[in-house]
Design a protein around this motif. Structure first.
Motif, PDB file in Angstrom:
ATOM      1  N   GLY A 299       2.235 -17.780  -9.359  1.00  0.00           N
ATOM      2  CA  GLY A 299       0.884 -17.952  -9.629  1.00  0.00           C
ATOM      3  C   GLY A 299       0.500 -19.090 -10.463  1.00  0.00           C
ATOM      4  N   ASP A 300       1.345 -19.316 -11.460  1.00  0.00           N
ATOM      5  CA  ASP A 300       1.275 -20.504 -12.451  1.00  0.00           C
ATOM      6  C   ASP A 300       1.405 -21.856 -11.935  1.00  0.00           C
ATOM      7  N   VAL A 301       2.386 -21.901 -10.644  1.00  0.00           N
ATOM      8  CA  VAL A 301       2.321 -22.931  -9.854  1.00  0.00           C
ATOM      9  C   VAL A 301       1.018 -23.356  -8.873  1.00  0.00           C
ATOM     10  N   ILE A 302       0.607 -22.307  -8.573  1.00  0.00           N
ATOM     11  CA  ILE A 302      -0.838 -22.655  -8.066  1.00  0.00           C
ATOM     12  C   ILE A 302      -1.848 -23.012  -8.948  1.00  0.00           C
ATOM     13  N   ALA A 303      -1.727 -22.607 -10.260  1.00  0.00           N
ATOM     14  CA  ALA A 303      -2.768 -23.184 -11.101  1.00  0.00           C
ATOM     15  C   ALA A 303      -2.374 -24.578 -11.385  1.00  0.00           C
ATOM     16  N   GLN A 304      -1.094 -24.675 -11.493  1.00  0.00           N
ATOM     17  CA  GLN A 304      -0.703 -26.328 -11.610  1.00  0.00           C
ATOM     18  C   GLN A 304      -1.107 -27.043 -10.731  1.00  0.00           C
ATOM     19  N   LEU A 305      -1.070 -26.588  -9.256  1.00  0.00           N
ATOM     20  CA  LEU A 305      -1.418 -27.447  -8.328  1.00  0.00           C
ATOM     21  C   LEU A 305      -2.792 -27.735  -8.161  1.00  0.00           C
ATOM     22  N   ASP A 306      -3.667 -26.657  -8.478  1.00  0.00           N
ATOM     23  CA  ASP A 306      -5.131 -26.940  -8.752  1.00  0.00           C
ATOM     24  C   ASP A 306      -5.393 -27.900  -9.662  1.00  0.00           C
ATOM     25  N   TRP A 307      -4.815 -27.854 -10.738  1.00  0.00           N
ATOM     26  CA  TRP A 307      -4.880 -28.660 -11.782  1.00  0.00           C
ATOM     27  C   TRP A 307      -4.612 -30.304 -11.389  1.00  0.00           C
ATOM     28  N   THR A 308      -3.462 -30.215 -10.691  1.00  0.00           N
ATOM     29  CA  THR A 308      -3.089 -31.513  -9.930  1.00  0.00           C
ATOM     30  C   THR A 308      -4.451 -32.216  -9.076  1.00  0.00           C
ATOM     31  N   VAL A 309      -4.967 -31.345  -8.132  1.00  0.00           N
ATOM     32  CA  VAL A 309      -6.187 -31.741  -7.402  1.00  0.00           C
ATOM     33  C   VAL A 309      -7.189 -32.276  -8.406  1.00  0.00           C
ATOM     34  N   GLY A 310      -7.540 -31.427  -9.369  1.00  0.00           N
ATOM     35  CA  GLY A 310      -8.321 -31.838 -10.282  1.00  0.00           C
ATOM     36  C   GLY A 310      -8.364 -33.285 -10.748  1.00  0.00           C
ATOM     37  N   GLU A 311      -7.211 -33.463 -11.371  1.00  0.00           N
ATOM     38  CA  GLU A 311      -6.757 -34.740 -11.820  1.00  0.00           C
ATOM     39  C   GLU A 311      -6.907 -35.893 -10.869  1.00  0.00           C
ATOM     40  N   LEU A 312      -6.683 -35.656  -9.680  1.00  0.00           N
ATOM     41  CA  LEU A 312      -6.774 -36.828  -8.737  1.00  0.00           C
ATOM     42  C   LEU A 312      -8.419 -37.084  -8.449  1.00  0.00           C
ATOM     43  N   VAL A 313      -8.995 -35.939  -8.158  1.00  0.00           N
ATOM     44  CA  VAL A 313     -10.362 -36.270  -8.099  1.00  0.00           C
ATOM     45  C   VAL A 313     -11.241 -36.778  -9.378  1.00  0.00           C
ATOM     46  N   LYS A 314     -10.673 -36.442 -10.547  1.00  0.00           N
ATOM     47  CA  LYS A 314     -11.316 -37.017 -11.837  1.00  0.00           C
ATOM     48  C   LYS A 314     -11.012 -38.474 -11.894  1.00  0.00           C
ATOM     49  N   LEU A 315      -9.921 -38.844 -11.298  1.00  0.00           N
ATOM     50  CA  LEU A 315      -9.460 -40.356 -11.453  1.00  0.00           C
ATOM     51  C   LEU A 315     -10.226 -40.940 -10.287  1.00  0.00           C
ATOM     52  N   LEU A 316     -10.508 -40.407  -9.165  1.00  0.00           N
ATOM     53  CA  LEU A 316     -11.259 -41.245  -8.029  1.00  0.00           C
ATOM     54  C   LEU A 316     -12.614 -41.505  -8.810  1.00  0.00           C
ATOM     55  N   LYS A 317     -13.121 -40.261  -9.341  1.00  0.00           N
ATOM     56  CA  LYS A 317     -14.708 -40.495  -9.976  1.00  0.00           C
ATOM     57  C   LYS A 317     -14.633 -41.304 -11.041  1.00  0.00           C
ATOM     58  N   GLU A 318     -13.627 -41.472 -12.056  1.00  0.00           N
ATOM     59  CA  GLU A 318     -13.633 -42.465 -12.861  1.00  0.00           C
ATOM     60  C   GLU A 318     -13.633 -44.062 -12.403  1.00  0.00           C
ATOM     61  N   GLU A 319     -12.926 -44.301 -11.231  1.00  0.00           N
ATOM     62  CA  GLU A 319     -12.754 -45.544 -10.652  1.00  0.00           C
ATOM     63  C   GLU A 319     -13.855 -45.649  -9.915  1.00  0.00           C
ATOM     64  N   GLY A 320     -14.759 -44.963  -9.638  1.00  0.00           N
ATOM     65  CA  GLY A 320     -16.121 -45.010  -8.695  1.00  0.00           C
ATOM     66  C   GLY A 320     -15.587 -45.239  -7.247  1.00  0.00           C
ATOM     67  N   LEU A 321     -14.285 -44.483  -6.952  1.00  0.00           N
ATOM     68  CA  LEU A 321     -13.981 -44.383  -5.344  1.00  0.00           C
ATOM     69  C   LEU A 321     -14.183 -43.198  -4.932  1.00  0.00           C
ATOM     70  N   GLU A 322     -14.817 -42.036  -5.499  1.00  0.00           N
ATOM     71  CA  GLU A 322     -14.823 -40.888  -4.849  1.00  0.00           C
ATOM     72  C   GLU A 322     -15.729 -40.755  -3.572  1.00  0.00           C
ATOM     73  N   GLU A 323     -16.729 -41.501  -3.844  1.00  0.00           N
ATOM     74  CA  GLU A 323     -17.670 -41.508  -2.541  1.00  0.00           C
ATOM     75  C   GLU A 323     -17.022 -41.848  -1.074  1.00  0.00           C
ATOM     76  N   ASN A 324     -16.125 -43.220  -1.125  1.00  0.00           N
ATOM     77  CA  ASN A 324     -15.564 -43.686  -0.167  1.00  0.00           C
ATOM     78  C   ASN A 324     -13.905 -43.396  -0.122  1.00  0.00           C
ATOM     79  N   THR A 325     -13.692 -42.080  -0.487  1.00  0.00           N
ATOM     80  CA  THR A 325     -12.358 -41.701  -0.311  1.00  0.00           C
ATOM     81  C   THR A 325     -12.169 -40.526   0.527  1.00  0.00           C
TER      82      THR A 325
END
Ligand code: NG6
Ligand code: CA
Length: 514
Positions: A299-325
């Motif tokens: 379960g904990d590595v599923i939580a970690q995986l979910d965190w990873t996805v969140g970090e990647l999406v956050k990064l795309l948002k910060e870079e203004g890349l979310e819309e066209n990725t």
């Protein structure tokens, strides 16, 4: 005309050309003219029912958000019920079973995809993308002589279309337990060379078999060779002390590398194949996730995986890349509880069903072996919050991206790929007519779009013959199910529908003979 008039006209022209320039470089314009960035998040052993949005009990808010903002597929397939063949097929557009030697690769395998091969990253490179792979590789490194851990590790990702590579060479549970960046082991001290053997003990590091008292996680089957970071692995390894990884740091390390790759200055769009270690064994989450879910390490590595996805999406948002990725989220094969370590996955499963309503699991010819979560998010193109029942296969990424980007590809090599672009972006709800999936020992099944699934007779064991308590789906009799009406594969229709079965057998044979 007066001087003032001329100056005025000049200013007007300058102003006009400036404002024109501004429009040409504005975010909106970029969006209209530039191809999307592509981020493939490829998870390991994540089951169809492991994501909350697919019915899982362990919270996965960030993965769920991908679905809320994108398109969630209910009939998407990895090509195999294990890692190496699934990855091989996704990257080459050819089913792995067409040649021998593409089953689960040992940690010292030589490169399975050679430089003369058509690949997904080469298609992207030719279309003007900069390409990277970060995370689990498990497709071998080096020529026929195998990997040279102390020298240049090639051929590898860089020889088959990736501009950048930062990888776990095989799996987290296999030696050598070091990262490889581009052609070299990261942080290797030349005075302390690496030696690897999958046959005999090398060096004097303790093994899990001899010294179980030194382990922070006990092995259950296999996995009792060299101990590194308190975990015994498959295979023996000596040397390379300064380069050894800490399993707890995998997720953060990969996110950091992805951040560097994505934010790199470039005029080109990016293609990033981000292959997480989670949720494969050994399931050793970072300390900040340990004990957070109540479902134990799995379960904990599923939580970690979910965190990873969140970090990647956050990064795309910060870079203004979310819309066209375009983010494609999926898994290489279905779920397993005990895959070789005593991490209480089975004891703590509670009411969570990693396989959802499906039968089988990792290694299996039944549906849970290969039907996997699959979500596509691309705000610029895909309307969020929808579900697609189209049948899609990971083998189609080569043909789909080639089609969309107007690239030719070597169809002699990538024989199994098709252009599924309309299905991937939600414009076609049917998808493939049928697909082949590979289970343990390269046993093949064939599924049709209408749900009929053939499991041809074979003489394999009916349970996975080592620890994981999973039905293989094998039987000495042919089996026929309708997985649309009966996803749990409970009613064998072979006696009732001999005609369907005969027709499907000949189709499978035709695909094999291609
Ligand atoms: C098996 C391993 C299992 C896992 C699997 C590959 C044993 C007993 N089991 O041989 O733990 O590593 O290979 O998993 O050694 S995969 O997801 O990379 O295909
Ligand atoms: Ca896997």
């Amino acid at each position: 005309m007066s001087k003032i008039y001329y100056v005025g006209l000049l200013l007007l022209l300058i102003g006009f050309s400036c404002s024109n320039k501004k429009t040409a470089t504005s975010g909106e314009e970029k969006l209209a003219t530039k191809e999307p960035n592509v981020l493939v998040i490829y998870t390991d052993d994540l089951g169809y029912g492991d994501v909350a949005r697919y019915g899982g009990q362990i919270p996965t808010p960030n993965i769920d958000e991908l679905a809320a903002d994108g398109l969630l597929f209910t009939n998407a397939y990895a090509t195999a019920a294990t890692c190496t063949p699934s990855r091989y097929a996704m990257l080459t557009g050819e089913y792995a079973w067409r040649a021998k030697g593409r089953g689960v690769a040992p940690g010292d395998a030589s490169a399975l995809i050679r430089p003369d091969r058509e690949t997904l990253p080469s298609v992207m490179q030719r279309a003007g993308y900069r390409t990277g792979v970060i995370g689990k590789w498990h497709l071998g490194l080096g020529g026929d002589e195998g990997p040279d851990w102390n020298g240049a590790l090639k051929p590898g990702p860089l020889e088959i279309g990736f501009d950048y590579s930062f990888i776990i060479p095989a799996t987290g549970d296999r030696v050598p337990t070091v990262f490889v960046e581009d052609h070299h082991v990261v942080g290797l001290d030349p005075e302390d060379p690496i030696e690897v053997s999958y046959r005999d003990k090398v060096g004097d590091r303790p093994t899990g078999k001899e010294h179980p008292e030194q382990l922070k996680m006990m092995w259950s089957h296999g996995h009792n060779h060299t101990i590194v970071n308190g975990v015994s692995r498959i295979g023996y390894m000596a040397g390379g002390e300064a380069a050894l990884w800490r399993d707890e740091d995998f997720a953060q390390t990969f996110v950091d590398k992805a951040s560097r790759f994505i934010t790199q200055e470039s005029d080109k769009p990016f293609f990033l194949y981000f292959a997480t270690h989670d949720i494969h064994v050994p399931r050793i989450a970072h300390e900040k996730f340990q004990g957070t879910t109540g479902f134990g390490p799995r379960g904990d590595v599923i939580a970690q995986l979910d965190w990873t996805v969140g970090e990647l999406v956050k990064l795309l948002k910060e870079e203004g890349l979310e819309e066209n990725t375009m983010i494609i989220f999926s898994s290489d094969n279905g779920p397993v509880l005990d895959d070789g370590y005593e991490d209480k996955a089975r004891e703590l499963i509670s009411n969570h069903k990693p396989w959802g309503a499906l039968r089988g699991g990792k290694y299996s010819a039944f549906e849970a072996g290969t039907r996997v979560p699959f979500i596509v998010k691309w705000p610029a193109k895909i309307e969020g919050g929808k579900t697609s029942d189209a049948m899609v296969s990971q083998v189609d990424l080569v043909g789909s991206f080639a089609g969309y980007l107007g690239q030719e590809y070597n169809a002699q090599q990538a024989v199994d790929t098709q252009n599924a672009w309309p299905a991937l972006v939600g414009e076609d709800n049917e998808g493939r007519e049928g697909l082949v999936q590979e289970a343990l020992f390269s046993n093949l099944t064939y599924i049709r779009r209408d749900g009929y699934k053939l499991i041809p007779a074979n003489n394999g064991p009916d349970m996975v013959p080592w620890g994981p308590i999973i039905e293989t789906g094998f039987s000495e009799e042919d089996q026929l199910y309708n997985v649309k009406e009966d996803p749990g594969e409970t009613k064998d229709l072979s006696a009732a529908s001999p005609k369907v079965m005969a027709e499907m057998k000949s189709t499978l044979q035709r695909i094999k003979d291609k």
